[in-house]
Design a protein around this motif. Structure first.
Motif, short mmCIF file in Angstrom:
data_model
loop_
_atom_site.label_atom_id
_atom_site.label_comp_id
_atom_site.label_asym_id
_atom_site.label_seq_id
_atom_site.Cartn_x
_atom_site.Cartn_y
_atom_site.Cartn_z
N GLY A 1 -4.80 0.55 -7.49
CA GLY A 1 -4.59 0.04 -6.13
C GLY A 1 -5.80 0.21 -5.26
N LEU A 2 -6.43 1.37 -5.33
CA LEU A 2 -7.63 1.60 -4.53
C LEU A 2 -8.75 0.65 -4.94
CD1 LEU A 2 -9.00 3.29 -2.36
CD2 LEU A 2 -9.64 4.93 -4.13
N GLY B 1 2.04 8.59 -11.05
CA GLY B 1 1.04 8.20 -12.03
C GLY B 1 0.67 9.33 -12.95
N ILE C 1 2.18 1.68 -3.51
CA ILE C 1 1.13 2.17 -4.40
C ILE C 1 0.97 3.68 -4.25
CG2 ILE C 1 -1.38 2.15 -4.79
CD1 ILE C 1 -1.25 -0.88 -4.06
N VAL C 2 0.96 4.16 -3.02
CA VAL C 2 0.80 5.59 -2.78
C VAL C 2 2.01 6.36 -3.32
CG1 VAL C 2 0.68 7.33 -0.96
CG2 VAL C 2 -0.73 5.30 -0.82
N TRP D 1 -7.78 -2.95 -3.80
CA TRP D 1 -7.88 -3.03 -2.34
C TRP D 1 -9.34 -3.15 -1.91
CZ3 TRP D 1 -6.41 1.77 1.06
CH2 TRP D 1 -6.30 1.40 2.40
N LEU E 1 0.83 -1.21 0.00
CA LEU E 1 0.00 0.00 0.00
C LEU E 1 0.87 1.26 0.00
CD1 LEU E 1 -2.82 -1.14 2.44
CD2 LEU E 1 -2.98 -0.83 -0.03
N VAL F 1 -2.02 -4.50 -9.04
CA VAL F 1 -1.83 -3.08 -9.34
C VAL F 1 -0.76 -2.86 -10.40
CG1 VAL F 1 -1.14 -0.87 -8.34
CG2 VAL F 1 -2.64 -2.40 -7.07
N THR G 1 -2.28 4.28 -8.38
CA THR G 1 -3.09 4.66 -7.22
C THR G 1 -4.55 4.29 -7.43
OG1 THR G 1 -1.57 6.48 -6.77
CG2 THR G 1 -3.70 6.56 -5.69
N ALA G 2 -5.07 4.58 -8.60
CA ALA G 2 -6.47 4.24 -8.89
C ALA G 2 -6.66 2.73 -8.94
CB ALA G 2 -6.90 4.86 -10.22
N ASP H 1 -3.78 5.28 -13.20
CA ASP H 1 -2.45 4.98 -12.68
C ASP H 1 -2.51 3.93 -11.57
OD1 ASP H 1 -3.61 6.43 -10.66
OD2 ASP H 1 -2.01 7.91 -10.51
#
Length: 177
Positions: free
Chosen positions: A80-81, A70, A65-66, A84, A62, A132, A77-78, A75
């Motif tokens: 990954g969210l 991106g 990812i942050v 998750w 996590l 991701v 982050t998107a 990217d």
């Protein structure tokens, strides 16, 4: 009689939340109790349990990812969210007994034991990393940016559906030795 129930219990799985409407509740000041919950209450309780389970053990991924740069809305982050959230949602459905994971006859989520916590750490981080960064790479290679979100969603769902069976297999393999 209590001994018979323990012998037939699957040591790898938490079956009680999947077969019962009661959940352990904390009222503060060290008081634990069991409470009967509605379907929505069970979903929220199970969601918070699985969210903590995944989030704490997947913190290394996590953070990556942050920190990943991106270019836009497709990217890491998107993706990954989305991955998750999908992992938490599918895990919640399995823990509550609303869906049965494939290749296993037992309802419920994976139990907590030292071996299975180590497996969770490796599995969650690997699944989230593949979901991701693999999906972002695939979308870039194909040249279709929205594919990163679709691929991340598919990998996250499949990985969570497979996790109970993987846990049973790893537990059986280690127990044989």
């Amino acid at each position: 009689m209590a001994r018979d129930r323990r012998e037939h219990r699957n040591p790898v799985r938490q079956t009680r939340p999947a077969t019962s409407a009661t959940r352990r509740t904390w009222y503060g000041l060290g008081k634990l109790s069991r409470a009967e919950k509605s379907g929505f209450g069970r979903f929220l309780h199970d969601c918070s349990h699985i969210f903590g389970d995944i989030s704490i053990l997947a913190l290394p991924t996590l953070f990556a990812i942050v920190a990943a740069p991106g270019p836009g809305i497709y990217d890491a982050t998107a993706a990954g969210l989305l991955a998750w959230m999908a992992m938490v949602f599918v895990g919640t459905l399995i823990r509550g007994g609303w869906i049965r994971p494939p290749a296993t006859e037992t309802l419920g989520w994976v139990a907590l034991s030292p071996l299975l916590v180590v497996l969770r750490f490796v599995y969650y981080n690997l699944a989230l990393t593949v979901a991701v960064f693999g999906s972002v790479w695939l979308a870039g290679a194909v040249g279709v940016p929205p594919l990163s979100l679709v691929a991340a969603l598919v990998v996250a769902i499949v990985s969570m559906l497979a996790f109970p069976r993987v846990a049973e297999s790893v537990y059986a393999t280690v127990r044989e030795r």
